[in-house]
Write an enzyme that holds these catalytic residues in place. Structure first.
Site, mmCIF file in Angstrom:
data_model
loop_
_atom_site.group_PDB
_atom_site.id
_atom_site.type_symbol
_atom_site.label_atom_id
_atom_site.label_comp_id
_atom_site.label_asym_id
_atom_site.label_seq_id
_atom_site.Cartn_x
_atom_site.Cartn_y
_atom_site.Cartn_z
ATOM 1 C CB VAL A 108 6.278 3.068 1.445
ATOM 2 C CG1 VAL A 108 6.634 4.191 0.985
ATOM 3 C CG2 VAL A 108 6.548 1.576 1.004
ATOM 4 C CB CYS A 109 2.129 5.749 3.718
ATOM 5 S SG CYS A 109 0.733 5.216 1.633
#
Length: 187
Positions: free
Chosen positions: A46-47
């Site tokens: 997700v980062c």
């Protein structure tokens, strides 16, 4: 105790920005709007989507006089390595702050102690060095740069227009409110 309206604690950290290693301290925040954008780790899932979203909107933040500081518990070397191999991270022109000692993450209350990683925390810091917005998101939920921009515009509007406040979903140019006894019970 909430960190809202508190001063950013003193820190000094190594960072990666546009191909160089730099040192950043709390003094660098004074006099301008800043965003500390904590994320769990480099080379994850997700980062990079969040950091790429910020990179794509970075010019819009700059137009508002806002500097972005992404922060993870990785080293500045890891940030550079990630930048060198990821097309999404290659887009980043803002500061990628390193927090391998966990001091900054701990001071902002986002450190997951048993994992040694930071929660997804977003902090907007005013030119006076005080925290104006703080949000912590669940690890599996990415954030949205456009919504962050909207909130910063509202903060800046309220800061420059004493006596006015921005209602829910307010966008630049829309009507604001002037809190008064006359409005009680009428909204």
């Amino acid at each position: 105790m909430s960190l809202l309206n508190t001063d950013v604690k003193p820190f000094s950290a190594q960072a990666f920005k546009q191909g160089k290693f730099i040192t950043v301290t709390e003094a660098d925040l004074k006099g301008k709007w800043s965003v500390f954008f904590f994320y769990p780790a480099d080379f994850t899932f997700v980062c990079p989507t969040e950091l790429e979203d910020l990179a794509d909107a970075y010019a819009d933040f700059q137009k508002l006089g806002v500097e972005i500081y992404s922060v993870s518990t990785d080293t500045h070397f890891s940030h550079k390595a990630w930048h060198d191999v990821s097309p999404a991270i290659k887009k980043i022109n803002y500061v990628m702050l390193a927090d391998p000692t966990h001091a900054i993450s701990r001071d902002f209350g986002v450190l997951i102690e048993d994992a040694g990683l930071a929660d997804r925390g977003t902090f907007v810091i005013g030119p006076d060095g005080k925290i104006q917005i703080l949000e912590i998101s669940a690890g599996g939920v990415g954030r949205d740069a456009k919504e962050l921009l909207r909130k910063i515009k509202a903060l800046q509007y309220v800061a420059s227009h004493p006596g006015e406040v921005c209602p829910a979903k307010w966008k630049e140019g829309e009507k604001t409110l002037a809190p008064s006894l006359d409005l009680v019970g009428k909204i």
